[in-house]
Write a protein that holds these residues in place. Structure first.
Motif, PDB file in Angstrom:
ATOM      1  N   ALA A  61     -46.193 -54.366  -0.154  1.00 22.48           N
ATOM      2  CA  ALA A  61     -46.332 -53.404   0.782  1.00 22.48           C
ATOM      3  C   ALA A  61     -46.813 -51.778   0.060  1.00 22.48           C
ATOM      4  O   ALA A  61     -46.161 -50.096   0.544  1.00 22.48           O
ATOM      5  CB  ALA A  61     -44.980 -53.345   2.185  1.00 22.48           C
ATOM      6  N   ASN A  62     -46.569 -51.648  -1.064  1.00 22.21           N
ATOM      7  CA  ASN A  62     -46.144 -50.652  -1.974  1.00 22.21           C
ATOM      8  C   ASN A  62     -44.996 -49.333  -1.896  1.00 22.21           C
ATOM      9  O   ASN A  62     -45.072 -48.426  -1.266  1.00 22.21           O
ATOM     10  CB  ASN A  62     -47.522 -49.990  -2.123  1.00 22.21           C
ATOM     11  CG  ASN A  62     -48.959 -50.647  -2.085  1.00 22.21           C
ATOM     12  OD1 ASN A  62     -48.736 -50.988  -3.643  1.00 22.21           O
ATOM     13  ND2 ASN A  62     -49.880 -50.199  -1.927  1.00 22.21           N
ATOM     14  N   ASP A  63     -44.186 -50.331  -1.703  1.00 30.33           N
ATOM     15  CA  ASP A  63     -42.749 -50.021  -0.925  1.00 30.33           C
ATOM     16  C   ASP A  63     -41.888 -49.226  -2.143  1.00 30.33           C
ATOM     17  O   ASP A  63     -42.012 -50.754  -3.586  1.00 30.33           O
ATOM     18  CB  ASP A  63     -41.453 -50.465  -0.653  1.00 30.33           C
ATOM     19  CG  ASP A  63     -40.154 -49.779  -0.411  1.00 30.33           C
ATOM     20  OD1 ASP A  63     -39.730 -49.110  -1.276  1.00 30.33           O
ATOM     21  OD2 ASP A  63     -39.770 -50.324   0.586  1.00 30.33           O
ATOM     22  N   ARG A  64     -42.271 -48.065  -2.544  1.00 29.99           N
ATOM     23  CA  ARG A  64     -41.341 -47.116  -4.175  1.00 29.99           C
ATOM     24  C   ARG A  64     -40.130 -47.469  -4.985  1.00 29.99           C
ATOM     25  O   ARG A  64     -40.145 -47.817  -6.086  1.00 29.99           O
ATOM     26  CB  ARG A  64     -41.517 -45.848  -4.218  1.00 29.99           C
ATOM     27  CG  ARG A  64     -43.266 -45.017  -4.146  1.00 29.99           C
ATOM     28  CD  ARG A  64     -44.447 -45.718  -5.546  1.00 29.99           C
ATOM     29  NE  ARG A  64     -45.430 -45.213  -4.967  1.00 29.99           N
ATOM     30  CZ  ARG A  64     -46.473 -46.491  -6.045  1.00 29.99           C
ATOM     31  NH1 ARG A  64     -46.379 -46.835  -6.061  1.00 29.99           N
ATOM     32  NH2 ARG A  64     -47.533 -45.768  -5.110  1.00 29.99           N
ATOM     33  N   LEU A  65     -39.412 -47.927  -3.604  1.00 29.88           N
ATOM     34  CA  LEU A  65     -38.194 -48.022  -3.524  1.00 29.88           C
ATOM     35  C   LEU A  65     -37.630 -50.125  -3.763  1.00 29.88           C
ATOM     36  O   LEU A  65     -37.505 -50.082  -5.206  1.00 29.88           O
ATOM     37  CB  LEU A  65     -37.439 -47.940  -2.960  1.00 29.88           C
ATOM     38  CG  LEU A  65     -37.044 -46.459  -2.405  1.00 29.88           C
ATOM     39  CD1 LEU A  65     -35.831 -46.394  -1.205  1.00 29.88           C
ATOM     40  CD2 LEU A  65     -35.614 -46.099  -3.561  1.00 29.88           C
ATOM     41  N   CYS A  66     -38.419 -50.674  -3.855  1.00 30.91           N
ATOM     42  CA  CYS A  66     -38.701 -52.081  -4.503  1.00 30.91           C
ATOM     43  C   CYS A  66     -39.430 -52.268  -5.537  1.00 30.91           C
ATOM     44  O   CYS A  66     -38.808 -53.210  -6.089  1.00 30.91           O
ATOM     45  CB  CYS A  66     -39.613 -52.431  -2.993  1.00 30.91           C
ATOM     46  SG  CYS A  66     -38.533 -53.406  -1.819  1.00 30.91           S
ATOM     47  N   GLN A  67     -40.173 -51.212  -5.794  1.00 29.89           N
ATOM     48  CA  GLN A  67     -41.257 -51.250  -7.233  1.00 29.89           C
ATOM     49  C   GLN A  67     -40.431 -51.426  -7.615  1.00 29.89           C
ATOM     50  O   GLN A  67     -39.737 -51.126  -9.304  1.00 29.89           O
ATOM     51  CB  GLN A  67     -42.162 -50.732  -6.871  1.00 29.89           C
ATOM     52  CG  GLN A  67     -43.354 -50.925  -6.233  1.00 29.89           C
ATOM     53  CD  GLN A  67     -44.460 -49.985  -6.455  1.00 29.89           C
ATOM     54  OE1 GLN A  67     -44.777 -48.886  -6.339  1.00 29.89           O
ATOM     55  NE2 GLN A  67     -45.741 -50.875  -5.979  1.00 29.89           N
ATOM     56  N   LYS A  68     -39.082 -50.036  -7.712  1.00 28.04           N
ATOM     57  CA  LYS A  68     -38.357 -49.722  -8.650  1.00 28.04           C
ATOM     58  C   LYS A  68     -36.991 -50.111  -8.967  1.00 28.04           C
ATOM     59  O   LYS A  68     -36.704 -50.933  -9.957  1.00 28.04           O
ATOM     60  CB  LYS A  68     -37.477 -48.126  -8.326  1.00 28.04           C
ATOM     61  CG  LYS A  68     -36.653 -47.990  -8.748  1.00 28.04           C
ATOM     62  CD  LYS A  68     -35.570 -46.362  -8.872  1.00 28.04           C
ATOM     63  CE  LYS A  68     -34.784 -45.913  -9.838  1.00 28.04           C
ATOM     64  NZ  LYS A  68     -34.407 -46.651 -10.742  1.00 28.04           N
ATOM     65  N   GLU A  69     -36.935 -51.473  -7.923  1.00 30.63           N
ATOM     66  CA  GLU A  69     -36.056 -52.528  -8.109  1.00 30.63           C
ATOM     67  C   GLU A  69     -36.198 -53.438  -8.800  1.00 30.63           C
ATOM     68  O   GLU A  69     -35.526 -53.432 -10.005  1.00 30.63           O
ATOM     69  CB  GLU A  69     -35.361 -52.811  -6.576  1.00 30.63           C
ATOM     70  CG  GLU A  69     -34.381 -53.871  -6.736  1.00 30.63           C
ATOM     71  CD  GLU A  69     -33.164 -53.513  -7.296  1.00 30.63           C
ATOM     72  OE1 GLU A  69     -32.416 -54.451  -7.650  1.00 30.63           O
ATOM     73  OE2 GLU A  69     -32.765 -52.707  -6.855  1.00 30.63           O
ATOM     74  N   LEU A  70     -37.526 -53.374  -8.327  1.00 32.26           N
ATOM     75  CA  LEU A  70     -38.374 -55.130  -9.558  1.00 32.26           C
ATOM     76  C   LEU A  70     -38.187 -54.745 -10.543  1.00 32.26           C
ATOM     77  O   LEU A  70     -37.928 -55.182 -11.881  1.00 32.26           O
ATOM     78  CB  LEU A  70     -39.595 -55.426  -8.799  1.00 32.26           C
ATOM     79  CG  LEU A  70     -40.338 -56.502 -10.012  1.00 32.26           C
ATOM     80  CD1 LEU A  70     -40.076 -58.073  -9.078  1.00 32.26           C
ATOM     81  CD2 LEU A  70     -41.640 -56.046 -10.241  1.00 32.26           C
ATOM     82  N   TYR A  71     -38.361 -53.421 -11.955  1.00 30.99           N
ATOM     83  CA  TYR A  71     -38.575 -52.906 -12.698  1.00 30.99           C
ATOM     84  C   TYR A  71     -37.312 -52.920 -13.277  1.00 30.99           C
ATOM     85  O   TYR A  71     -37.168 -52.775 -14.467  1.00 30.99           O
ATOM     86  CB  TYR A  71     -39.545 -51.252 -12.397  1.00 30.99           C
ATOM     87  CG  TYR A  71     -39.339 -50.787 -13.701  1.00 30.99           C
ATOM     88  CD1 TYR A  71     -40.838 -51.208 -14.822  1.00 30.99           C
ATOM     89  CD2 TYR A  71     -38.522 -50.032 -14.742  1.00 30.99           C
ATOM     90  CE1 TYR A  71     -40.569 -50.624 -16.043  1.00 30.99           C
ATOM     91  CE2 TYR A  71     -38.788 -49.145 -15.954  1.00 30.99           C
ATOM     92  CZ  TYR A  71     -40.278 -49.930 -16.609  1.00 30.99           C
ATOM     93  OH  TYR A  71     -39.261 -49.342 -17.824  1.00 30.99           O
ATOM     94  N   ASP A  72     -36.382 -52.476 -12.101  1.00 39.40           N
ATOM     95  CA  ASP A  72     -34.841 -51.834 -13.132  1.00 39.40           C
ATOM     96  C   ASP A  72     -34.482 -53.260 -13.268  1.00 39.40           C
ATOM     97  O   ASP A  72     -33.523 -53.736 -14.203  1.00 39.40           O
ATOM     98  CB  ASP A  72     -34.308 -51.296 -12.022  1.00 39.40           C
ATOM     99  CG  ASP A  72     -34.482 -49.833 -12.050  1.00 39.40           C
ATOM    100  OD1 ASP A  72     -35.440 -49.306 -13.056  1.00 39.40           O
ATOM    101  OD2 ASP A  72     -34.396 -49.045 -11.423  1.00 39.40           O
ATOM    102  N   ARG A  73     -34.888 -54.601 -12.582  1.00 39.35           N
ATOM    103  CA  ARG A  73     -33.930 -55.812 -12.264  1.00 39.35           C
ATOM    104  C   ARG A  73     -34.344 -56.815 -14.180  1.00 39.35           C
ATOM    105  O   ARG A  73     -34.361 -57.349 -14.825  1.00 39.35           O
ATOM    106  CB  ARG A  73     -34.602 -57.089 -11.634  1.00 39.35           C
ATOM    107  CG  ARG A  73     -33.459 -56.462 -10.617  1.00 39.35           C
ATOM    108  CD  ARG A  73     -34.379 -57.692  -9.126  1.00 39.35           C
ATOM    109  NE  ARG A  73     -33.258 -57.310  -8.421  1.00 39.35           N
ATOM    110  CZ  ARG A  73     -32.648 -58.538  -8.034  1.00 39.35           C
ATOM    111  NH1 ARG A  73     -32.259 -59.553  -8.433  1.00 39.35           N
ATOM    112  NH2 ARG A  73     -31.629 -58.116  -6.652  1.00 39.35           N
TER     113      ARG A  73
END
Length: 177
Positions: A18-30
């Motif tokens: 859904a292009n949620d930037r917080l979820c993208q950041k969470e995935l990247y950080d993990r």
């Protein structure tokens, strides 16, 4: 209350779709640290590794809607990142003179073998040997998986791993002396 990790990952994936930037950041950080380490092992250059990581995560986000939860999210991401790092290594080889770096480089060993020394020995392997060695011996891929990732024959994977181990044995023998 304990939350299942797969439930959390599913929510992160849905958010990324859904292009949620917080979820993208969470995935990247993990996954960024482990994937960056993998890129460095393949490319032996931090700048190239950072480029491969960035481009790899762009691919992850643009194709995340195709992720089907058939493997772990980390394994799926790793395949994308490995392929991107290998693509970068192939580009690098086009710009290097044939075998110039590998034939002229000598390895100076310190008084005792350290992880840094061993990494230096692995980095000194020719690109093909190094990629196969890292994927098989460090990342735990089978020869079949390695051959698929590198687009080489399974026998080539076995041969390159054999030669990589022989070169590393020579380095270690020289180190002991």
């Amino acid at each position: 209350m304990v939350v299942d990790a797969s439930v959390i990952e599913k929510k992160i994936v849905e958010g990324c779709i859904a292009n949620d930037r917080l979820c993208q950041k969470e995935l990247y950080d993990r996954y960024k640290d482990a994937m960056f380490t993998l890129c460095i092992r393949i490319l032996k250059d931090e700048d190239l590794a950072a480029d491969a990581l960035q481009e790899g995560f762009i691919d992850v986000f643009s194709s995340i809607k195709t992720y089907k939860f058939l493997s772990t999210l980390g394994a799926w991401i790793k395949i994308i990142i490995v392929r991107k790092a290998i693509l970068h290594s192939k580009r690098l080889l086009l710009h290097e003179e044939l075998n110039e770096h590998h034939e002229n480089e000598t390895i100076e060993w310190s008084e005792s073998l350290t992880g840094k020394d061993l990494a230096k020995a692995i980095y000194s392997l020719p690109q093909g040997y190094r990629s196969v060695f890292v994927l098989n011996e460090i990342e735990g891929y089978s020869h079949k998986e390695t051959s698929d990732l590198l687009n080489i024959a399974e026998g080539t994977s076995r041969s390159q791993l054999h030669h990589a181990k022989k070169l590393l044995q020579k380095f270690l023998k020289d180190y002991r002396q």
